[in-house]
Design an enzyme around this catalytic site. Structure first.
Site, short mmCIF file in Angstrom:
data_model
loop_
_atom_site.label_atom_id
_atom_site.label_comp_id
_atom_site.label_asym_id
_atom_site.label_seq_id
_atom_site.Cartn_x
_atom_site.Cartn_y
_atom_site.Cartn_z
N ASP A 80 46.70 50.96 57.24
CA ASP A 80 46.25 52.04 58.11
C ASP A 80 45.36 53.08 57.40
O ASP A 80 45.82 53.84 56.55
CB ASP A 80 47.48 52.75 58.72
CG ASP A 80 48.33 51.77 59.53
OD1 ASP A 80 48.17 50.55 59.34
OD2 ASP A 80 49.14 52.24 60.32
N ASP B 132 56.31 51.53 62.11
CA ASP B 132 55.92 50.12 62.30
C ASP B 132 55.73 49.40 60.98
O ASP B 132 55.59 48.18 60.95
CB ASP B 132 54.66 50.01 63.18
CG ASP B 132 53.48 50.83 62.70
OD1 ASP B 132 53.72 51.92 62.13
OD2 ASP B 132 52.33 50.39 62.87
N HIS B 133 55.78 50.13 59.87
CA HIS B 133 55.59 49.51 58.55
C HIS B 133 56.88 49.49 57.72
O HIS B 133 56.92 48.84 56.68
CB HIS B 133 54.50 50.26 57.77
CG HIS B 133 53.15 50.13 58.41
ND1 HIS B 133 52.15 49.34 57.88
CD2 HIS B 133 52.67 50.66 59.55
CE1 HIS B 133 51.09 49.40 58.69
NE2 HIS B 133 51.38 50.19 59.70
N HIS C 33 52.81 52.96 53.78
CA HIS C 33 53.10 54.32 54.24
C HIS C 33 54.34 54.30 55.12
O HIS C 33 54.81 53.23 55.52
CB HIS C 33 51.89 54.93 54.95
CG HIS C 33 51.51 54.26 56.24
ND1 HIS C 33 51.25 52.91 56.34
CD2 HIS C 33 51.33 54.77 57.49
CE1 HIS C 33 50.92 52.62 57.58
NE2 HIS C 33 50.97 53.72 58.30
ZN LIG Z 1 50.44 50.89 61.45
ZN LIG Z 2 50.18 54.27 60.28
#
Ligand SMILES: [Zn+2]
Ligand SMILES: [Zn+2]
Length: 299
Positions: free
Chosen positions: A208, A64-65, A60
């Site tokens: 997540d 942070d990804h 997603h």
């Molecule tokens: Zn995350």
């Molecule tokens: Zn997330």
């Protein structure tokens, strides 16, 4: 096949942990799952060859990804002009990627192909002669995908069984592997007569999400389930509010889906050590461990 954990923190990098990224290396393939900020440097520190990345799977578009994506692609582009890289992600991946490229001077040196996935249930989106990749929607504050890697079952020639049929190594065995059967002195010999079926490995990746049906479907019979576990059970309310999972929930998924091994990742920055989280996970699913940056797992 090997898994390398390049980042195991959620949202905020800490001294010990970088943000999310994980690499599967398998034969000629380097499959990167998420690419948090600093991922290319994590690979650098490990002495890993970034140019071997062939596919990038985006769960997603939370920073942070994905925030390390452009830097990594520019580095690979400088070293390997014209290299093909496939990027897979949820809906709007093309738009988000374009916005990232517009943010700086991105030189189009790579042959990047973007695939937006909208799976129904757990749906296959890639296959080659060795493995298949599947995706499924999970439930987070924005669209998110979980992934499943399934190695194909293969027949491995048994020398003992070959002896029984009076076969020796040579071109006939190659033909048998290619065509599935051969005729020797009027007798048909099938591949399964002289080979043992080696069952392929299954890996599942749950990032997540709150606990949902597709978590179980992705994790079914997995040899290794990698799951986010942002919080211990003491913060179950927080996990629900921010649409994440607790260690206990991840362990219950592993348990109920007959996974063989559980690796937890994506820890809140509040956890300086993960001993207590690991202990909690093991009360529900004994074969659990907490990932740490630069951890390698051979499968
Ligand atoms: Zn995350
Ligand atoms: Zn997330």
């Amino acid at each position: 096949m090997e898994l390398t954990f390049l980042g195991t923190s959620s949202m905020v990098p800490t001294k010990e942990r970088n943000v999310q990224s994980l690499l599967i290396t398998y034969k000629d393939e380097g499959i990167l799952l998420d690419c948090g900020e600093g991922t290319q440097r994590q690979m650098n520190i490990m002495g890993m060859n970034r140019n071997k990345i062939t596919r990038i799977l985006i769960s997603h578009w939370h920073g942070d990804h994905v925030a390390g994506l452009i830097g990594l692609l520019m580095t690979i582009g400088n070293a390997k002009e014209g290299k093909k890289i496939h990027i897979y992600g949820p809906k709007d991946t093309k738009r988000h990627f374009q916005a990232m490229k517009d943010m700086c001077f991105f030189y189009e040196k790579l042959d990047i192909e973007i695939h937006e996935l909208n799976p129904k249930g757990v749906e296959k989106f890639f296959e080659n002669q060795d493995f298949e990749l599947y995706a499924a929607h999970l439930e987070h504050s924005i669209p998110v995908l979980g992934f499943r890697f399934v190695e194909k079952d293969v027949y491995k020639i048994s020398k003992e069984k070959m002896k029984k049929f009076g076969l020796k190594e040579g071109p006939m065995i190659g033909k048998l592997q290619r065509e599935g059967k051969i005729v020797v002195k009027g007798e048909t010999i099938k591949l399964e007569d002289i080979a043992d079926l080696s069952i392929g490995k299954k890996l599942a990746f749950i990032f997540d999400t709150v606990i949902c049906n597709n978590c179980y479907a992705l994790a079914e019979d997995a040899d290794v389930l990698v799951s986010e576990a942002t919080y211990g059970s003491e913060h179950e309310e927080k996990a629900e509010a921010y649409k994440h999972m607790t260690v206990k929930q991840a362990a219950l998924i592993a348990n109920n889906s007959s996974a063989k091994k559980l690796i937890l990742t994506h820890f809140s920055q509040r956890y300086k050590t993960t001993g207590a989280l690991e202990e909690e996970a093991r009360t529900y699913f004994p074969n659990s461990l907490c990932a740490y940056d630069f951890m390698k797992v051979k499968i």
